[in-house]
Design an enzyme around this catalytic site. Structure first.
Site, short mmCIF file in Angstrom:
data_model
loop_
_atom_site.label_atom_id
_atom_site.label_comp_id
_atom_site.label_asym_id
_atom_site.label_seq_id
_atom_site.Cartn_x
_atom_site.Cartn_y
_atom_site.Cartn_z
CE1 TYR A 1 -13.53 -8.02 1.40
CE2 TYR A 1 -11.76 -9.54 0.82
CZ TYR A 1 -12.23 -8.46 1.55
OH TYR A 1 -11.39 -7.82 2.44
NE ARG B 1 -6.98 5.10 2.85
CZ ARG B 1 -7.80 4.50 3.72
NH1 ARG B 1 -9.00 5.01 3.97
NH2 ARG B 1 -7.41 3.41 4.35
CG ASP C 1 -9.25 -3.65 -4.32
OD1 ASP C 1 -10.05 -4.61 -4.25
OD2 ASP C 1 -8.89 -3.01 -3.32
NE ARG D 1 -4.03 -1.89 2.29
CZ ARG D 1 -4.55 -2.29 3.45
NH1 ARG D 1 -4.30 -1.61 4.56
NH2 ARG D 1 -5.34 -3.34 3.51
#
Length: 341
Positions: A148, A28, A74, A24
């Site tokens: 998921y 952010r 992703d 990552r």
């Protein structure tokens, strides 16, 4: 083609200075990422915009000079391409619909253009990276992706999906096989477009019993490795079964991955003693130690460097970098790993 320090390490060479990249690392915690995200809108708007996704991939390379660039995408691109709807809800994480607890796999209609968008990103990034930087592609491993798809969202213990796999083994096995086949196609497409190595992320591997781990983690990843290696024998594969614990030696032995990622819960000394001596390992600094900085960061980083000094080692975190990690702490980590003064 690259002959980078990171790629050499994945292939089993040791070096005085350890290569480093962070899971990552494009995200952010970077102000340049936040600015681009605000401009483009939602997460998927970034992922499927090849120019924007390439820019995000390159941002941490420009700022920090990491030895590896990880594709900005992703793990849920696979179910999205298989026909499930995918949303990223603020503060809640990803949602897939219809969830397979309530519907049939054969009702989904494939959307292959989602994969094509990622390949375009790879091509753009590959054209801009220097030979010193290894370009890493990735996919989610079948068990994690399936959790998921079945439940429609993440879960701490995966109870609903584990029960579904026990009660509907044939149907769950069919889903796993579909994910395997598309993952091989997807990773092969990334390699053809320009990545130098790939990583398989199994974020929920730690939720399974030993028998289920063998069936739903080891066997599917072994099949992906075997099929991908037949197509691209020179492309190394990193396996990252988060939470696998004492099952790591079996995973390393039976999947045939070229390197093994270790999460932050793994005792590095145990790993050094119990994993094959020549197996490259990656990790495993606690992301919270990086966020804390100071003496905690320095002590943890230097201990990892010391423990893995006698084997090929890629310095990384035990999981993804956290959103509020100070940039100065990442800079400090780089000086520790590279021995800069």
């Amino acid at each position: 083609m690259t002959d980078s320090l990171l790629l050499k390490t994945i292939r089993g060479e040791s070096a005085a200075v350890r290569p480093i990249w962070l899971m990552r690392q494009a995200g952010r915690y970077l102000p340049e990422y936040r600015a681009l995200r605000a401009e483009k809108g939602g997460f998927l708007d970034l992922v499927y915009d090849a120019d924007a996704a390439a820019e995000v991939t390159l941002q941490p390379i420009r700022r920090f000079g990491f030895d590896g660039a990880i594709l900005f995408s992703d793990i849920l691109i696979i179910p999205h391409a298989m026909g499930q709807n995918l949303e990223f809800l603020a503060g809640e994480g990803p949602r897939l619909s219809p969830r397979l607890l309530d519907s049939q796999l054969n009702a989904l209609e494939a959307v292959p253009e989602h994969l094509e968008a990622v390949y375009r990103t790879v091509t753009r990034v590959a054209g801009e990276l220097s030979p010193e930087t290894c370009f890493l592609g990735f996919a989610g491993s079948p068990w994690t992706v399936a959790t998921y798809m079945v439940n429609g969202e993440g879960s701490r213990d995966q109870a609903a999906v584990r029960q579904y796999a026990y009660m509907n083994e044939a149907a769950f096995g069919e889903l796993i096989q579909r994910i395997i086949d598309l993952s091989v196609e997807y990773l092969s497409g990334q390699i053809k477009a320009g990545v130098h190595a790939v990583q398989l992320f199994d974020s929920w591997a730690g939720s399974l019993s030993p028998a289920q781990f063998e069936k739903w983690v080891i066997a599917p990843n072994a099949e992906i490795v075997s099929k991908l290696r037949a197509l691209h024998p020179d492309t190394p594969i990193i396996g990252f079964p988060k939470g696998a614990g004492e099952k790591l030696p079996a995973y390393a032995r039976e999947t045939g991955v070229d390197a093994l990622g270790l999460d932050e819960t793994i005792d590095a000394r145990w790993a050094a003693a119990n994993l094959p001596k020549d197996l490259p390992v990656q990790g495993n600094l606690d992301p919270l130690a990086l966020m804390a900085g100071g003496g905690a960061l320095e002590q943890a980083a230097l201990e990892i460097l010391d423990i893995f000094a006698d084997r090929p080692h890629i310095f990384n975190l035990g999981h993804g970098i956290l959103q509020h990690t100070p940039i100065a702490h990442v800079e400090k980590l780089l000086t520790l790993v590279r021995g800069d003064t």
